[in-house]
Motif scaffolding. Sequence first.
Motif, mmCIF file in Angstrom:
data_model
loop_
_atom_site.group_PDB
_atom_site.id
_atom_site.type_symbol
_atom_site.label_atom_id
_atom_site.label_comp_id
_atom_site.label_asym_id
_atom_site.label_seq_id
_atom_site.Cartn_x
_atom_site.Cartn_y
_atom_site.Cartn_z
ATOM 1 N N LEU A 73 0.812 -1.227 0.000
ATOM 2 C CA LEU A 73 0.000 0.000 0.000
ATOM 3 C C LEU A 73 0.842 1.273 0.000
ATOM 4 O O LEU A 73 0.449 2.286 -0.556
ATOM 5 C CB LEU A 73 -0.922 0.029 1.235
ATOM 6 N N PHE A 74 1.991 1.211 0.688
ATOM 7 C CA PHE A 74 2.807 2.418 0.844
ATOM 8 C C PHE A 74 4.217 2.176 0.309
ATOM 9 O O PHE A 74 4.981 1.418 0.924
ATOM 10 C CB PHE A 74 2.875 2.831 2.315
ATOM 11 N N PRO A 75 4.558 2.809 -0.816
ATOM 12 C CA PRO A 75 5.894 2.600 -1.393
ATOM 13 C C PRO A 75 7.012 2.869 -0.388
ATOM 14 O O PRO A 75 8.048 2.198 -0.425
ATOM 15 C CB PRO A 75 5.948 3.632 -2.539
ATOM 16 N N GLU A 76 6.800 3.818 0.521
ATOM 17 C CA GLU A 76 7.879 4.143 1.475
ATOM 18 C C GLU A 76 8.128 3.017 2.481
ATOM 19 O O GLU A 76 9.102 3.046 3.224
ATOM 20 C CB GLU A 76 7.617 5.470 2.194
ATOM 21 N N LEU A 77 7.226 2.006 2.509
ATOM 22 C CA LEU A 77 7.433 0.873 3.411
ATOM 23 C C LEU A 77 7.991 -0.357 2.696
ATOM 24 O O LEU A 77 8.222 -1.393 3.325
ATOM 25 C CB LEU A 77 6.116 0.482 4.090
ATOM 26 N N ALA A 78 8.217 -0.236 1.383
ATOM 27 C CA ALA A 78 8.682 -1.401 0.626
ATOM 28 C C ALA A 78 10.026 -1.895 1.161
ATOM 29 O O ALA A 78 10.229 -3.095 1.369
ATOM 30 C CB ALA A 78 8.785 -1.059 -0.859
ATOM 31 N N ALA A 79 10.929 -0.953 1.437
ATOM 32 C CA ALA A 79 12.282 -1.332 1.866
ATOM 33 C C ALA A 79 12.268 -2.068 3.204
ATOM 34 O O ALA A 79 13.079 -2.968 3.434
ATOM 35 C CB ALA A 79 13.170 -0.089 1.961
ATOM 36 N N SER A 80 11.353 -1.704 4.094
ATOM 37 C CA SER A 80 11.327 -2.337 5.421
ATOM 38 C C SER A 80 10.387 -3.541 5.447
ATOM 39 O O SER A 80 10.160 -4.122 6.510
ATOM 40 C CB SER A 80 10.898 -1.322 6.485
ATOM 41 N N GLY A 81 9.810 -3.901 4.302
ATOM 42 C CA GLY A 81 8.879 -5.022 4.269
ATOM 43 C C GLY A 81 7.597 -4.736 5.043
ATOM 44 O O GLY A 81 6.984 -5.649 5.593
ATOM 45 N N GLY A 82 7.219 -3.467 5.102
ATOM 46 C CA GLY A 82 5.963 -3.125 5.773
ATOM 47 C C GLY A 82 6.104 -2.861 7.270
ATOM 48 O O GLY A 82 5.107 -2.668 7.952
ATOM 49 N N VAL A 83 7.329 -2.861 7.756
ATOM 50 C CA VAL A 83 7.553 -2.589 9.181
ATOM 51 C C VAL A 83 7.660 -1.080 9.394
ATOM 52 O O VAL A 83 8.395 -0.396 8.677
ATOM 53 C CB VAL A 83 8.837 -3.293 9.684
ATOM 54 N N ILE A 84 6.890 -0.587 10.371
ATOM 55 C CA ILE A 84 6.899 0.848 10.662
ATOM 56 C C ILE A 84 7.792 1.077 11.865
ATOM 57 O O ILE A 84 7.456 0.699 12.985
ATOM 58 C CB ILE A 84 5.468 1.322 10.938
ATOM 59 N N GLU A 85 8.943 1.656 11.633
ATOM 60 C CA GLU A 85 9.894 1.813 12.737
ATOM 61 C C GLU A 85 10.699 3.088 12.559
ATOM 62 O O GLU A 85 10.819 3.602 11.448
ATOM 63 C CB GLU A 85 10.816 0.576 12.793
ATOM 64 N N SER A 86 11.190 3.616 13.681
ATOM 65 C CA SER A 86 12.042 4.807 13.642
ATOM 66 C C SER A 86 13.379 4.478 14.283
ATOM 67 O O SER A 86 13.500 3.504 15.037
ATOM 68 C CB SER A 86 11.376 5.945 14.416
ATOM 69 N N ALA A 87 14.360 5.324 14.006
ATOM 70 C CA ALA A 87 15.707 5.091 14.549
ATOM 71 C C ALA A 87 15.784 5.470 16.027
ATOM 72 O O ALA A 87 15.033 6.325 16.509
ATOM 73 C CB ALA A 87 16.717 5.917 13.752
ATOM 74 N N LEU A 88 16.699 4.825 16.717
ATOM 75 C CA LEU A 88 17.088 5.236 18.078
ATOM 76 C C LEU A 88 18.534 5.682 17.951
ATOM 77 O O LEU A 88 19.424 4.857 17.749
ATOM 78 C CB LEU A 88 16.974 4.050 19.047
ATOM 79 N N SER A 89 18.755 6.993 18.041
ATOM 80 C CA SER A 89 20.097 7.480 17.743
ATOM 81 C C SER A 89 20.762 8.101 18.960
ATOM 82 O O SER A 89 20.101 8.664 19.834
ATOM 83 C CB SER A 89 20.032 8.519 16.614
ATOM 84 N N SER A 90 22.066 7.983 18.987
ATOM 85 C CA SER A 90 22.850 8.595 20.044
ATOM 86 C C SER A 90 22.930 10.095 19.793
ATOM 87 O O SER A 90 23.072 10.525 18.652
ATOM 88 C CB SER A 90 24.243 7.959 20.007
ATOM 89 N N ALA A 91 22.821 10.913 20.841
ATOM 90 C CA ALA A 91 22.773 12.363 20.649
ATOM 91 C C ALA A 91 23.661 13.093 21.660
ATOM 92 O O ALA A 91 23.179 13.852 22.512
ATOM 93 C CB ALA A 91 21.329 12.854 20.758
ATOM 94 N N PRO A 92 24.974 12.881 21.562
ATOM 95 C CA PRO A 92 25.880 13.538 22.526
ATOM 96 C C PRO A 92 25.795 15.067 22.459
ATOM 97 O O PRO A 92 25.950 15.742 23.475
ATOM 98 C CB PRO A 92 27.274 13.030 22.121
ATOM 99 N N ALA A 93 25.502 15.605 21.260
ATOM 100 C CA ALA A 93 25.427 17.070 21.145
ATOM 101 C C ALA A 93 24.233 17.611 21.925
ATOM 102 O O ALA A 93 24.273 18.742 22.432
ATOM 103 C CB ALA A 93 25.330 17.469 19.667
ATOM 104 N N VAL A 94 23.183 16.817 22.032
ATOM 105 C CA VAL A 94 22.029 17.255 22.831
ATOM 106 C C VAL A 94 22.395 17.264 24.308
ATOM 107 O O VAL A 94 22.061 18.195 25.042
ATOM 108 C CB VAL A 94 20.802 16.344 22.571
ATOM 109 N N ALA A 95 23.127 16.227 24.740
ATOM 110 C CA ALA A 95 23.562 16.195 26.141
ATOM 111 C C ALA A 95 24.350 17.451 26.470
ATOM 112 O O ALA A 95 24.149 18.075 27.519
ATOM 113 C CB ALA A 95 24.399 14.943 26.405
ATOM 114 N N SER A 96 25.221 17.876 25.560
ATOM 115 C CA SER A 96 26.028 19.046 25.900
ATOM 116 C C SER A 96 25.226 20.334 25.795
ATOM 117 O O SER A 96 25.400 21.230 26.610
ATOM 118 C CB SER A 96 27.337 19.082 25.110
ATOM 119 N N LEU A 97 24.297 20.422 24.837
ATOM 120 C CA LEU A 97 23.512 21.665 24.797
ATOM 121 C C LEU A 97 22.564 21.775 25.990
ATOM 122 O O LEU A 97 22.182 22.871 26.407
ATOM 123 C CB LEU A 97 22.792 21.851 23.453
ATOM 124 N N LEU A 98 22.213 20.636 26.585
ATOM 125 C CA LEU A 98 21.387 20.668 27.796
ATOM 126 C C LEU A 98 22.238 20.898 29.049
ATOM 127 O O LEU A 98 21.715 20.954 30.156
ATOM 128 C CB LEU A 98 20.597 19.361 27.940
#
Length: 462
Positions: A73-98
Amino acid sequence: MPTSAPTLMRLKQSLPLLWLNPARSTAVAAQEVGHALATTGSESPAERQYISLADIEAARSRFERFAPLLAKLFPELAASGGVIESALSSAPAVASLLGMAPGQGRVLIKQDHALPVAGSIKARGGLHEVLEFAERVAIANGLLPSQPSAADYVALLSERAREVFARHSVAVGSTGNLGLSIGVIASALGFKASVHMSADAKAWKKDRLRQRGVEVVEHAGDYAQAVAQGRAQAATDPLAHFVDDERSLSLFLGYAAAVFGLRRQLAEQGIVVDAQHPLFVYLPCGVGGAPAGIAFGIRQILGPHAHCFFAEPVQSPCVLVQMMDGSDGPQGPHPTVYDYGLHNRTEADGLAVPQASRLASAAMREVLGGIYTVEDGQLMRFVYQLEQAEGLRVEPSATAGMAGPSMLLGTPEGQRYLQESGLQAHLAQSTHVVWTTGGLFVPPAQYQQFWEAGRDLLAQQA
Ligand SMILES: *Cc1c(COP(=O)(O)O)cnc(C)c1O
């Protein structure tokens, strides 16, 4: 325990505050929510008294069964095989700006602002509820066997399925993002879809829906009124399903299923959650369904050493006023932010909700660590800072989690939480997850306005 006078004062003066949940416990139990669901006029009768891990697993299985269909149904999900997921990313720059010190733990960002299909956290709950409805309609009409497997689901793309779905409709009340999610998936499956929008809803969200053939009903009132009117209208049509953001278990469990992905991502990054390695999760909160679903999933799936906090705008702390009151049954008080002299106007349109979901407050009674509030100016500054520090483009609502580490580490209330939970000695091995919740589809010109406002506010401060 009554809310302290200084906290109540700050609430009424719309100043940022951190409230600690006096009923919090470390139990990993099923939660009693039947009393919160037993609301008159609800289309889902309250035969369900408890929610538990098995319910979240059922939601995960539903997403898995539908994945092949979603990929089609959604071309943007073709690569993930229909799995809806987001990244969990490390953000050291946020730690320092906080301004976090190295001994205060690491910061990660859970990037639900970039979720495909809906562009917000609503991709989880909203899709789940429409998929559950589609499955029910399909089984009732012989389009699917009663125990379907993933391979059966492509049948829902057939002409016959389309004809069946076209006779049914899906409706929802929304400040914007829930409507986008429901409208997109419902119309993609072939349902008639209508979205009741509150006055706060942004014009571009209405335009985007209309382009997809979704009926947009505009209401002059606030979010609670848009929901009430949508609910009343859908009740007149037996083939209509109303997605009820104030009390839907299906939405709630769709959000909760996010935590299986979070668990896998933490494990992949070698991050352990236990007494010596606490996890803190900061979740932007509107009516409460999304953050409560996720916090419930976190308690069930990651256990008691994960500590969840909700973030609400200073003008719209609806879950805070509900949980402060300590009652969530259908007969108990159901306060609004207006009762506290607040006006519920905020640039954080995704969070502009005057009255909480009782399902959310009931499920959070023993689970939630606390709730803090954030000023609009701070949200704008975070929009700019997140882009500068991490290259992430999020909407104002989605930044509310960014204030979490400072609230926990830098306020007397936060210090009290750490002390009472015995966490002071373990901060250096702790992980802070800032959950960003929307922004992928914000038009560039609109985003630019938020970004410039944040930049200018920061320049004034300097
Ligand atoms: C809807 C929304 C939330 C919060 O979800 P609720 O279920 O309303 O509490 C947070 N952030 C964004 C961007 C949203 O659209």
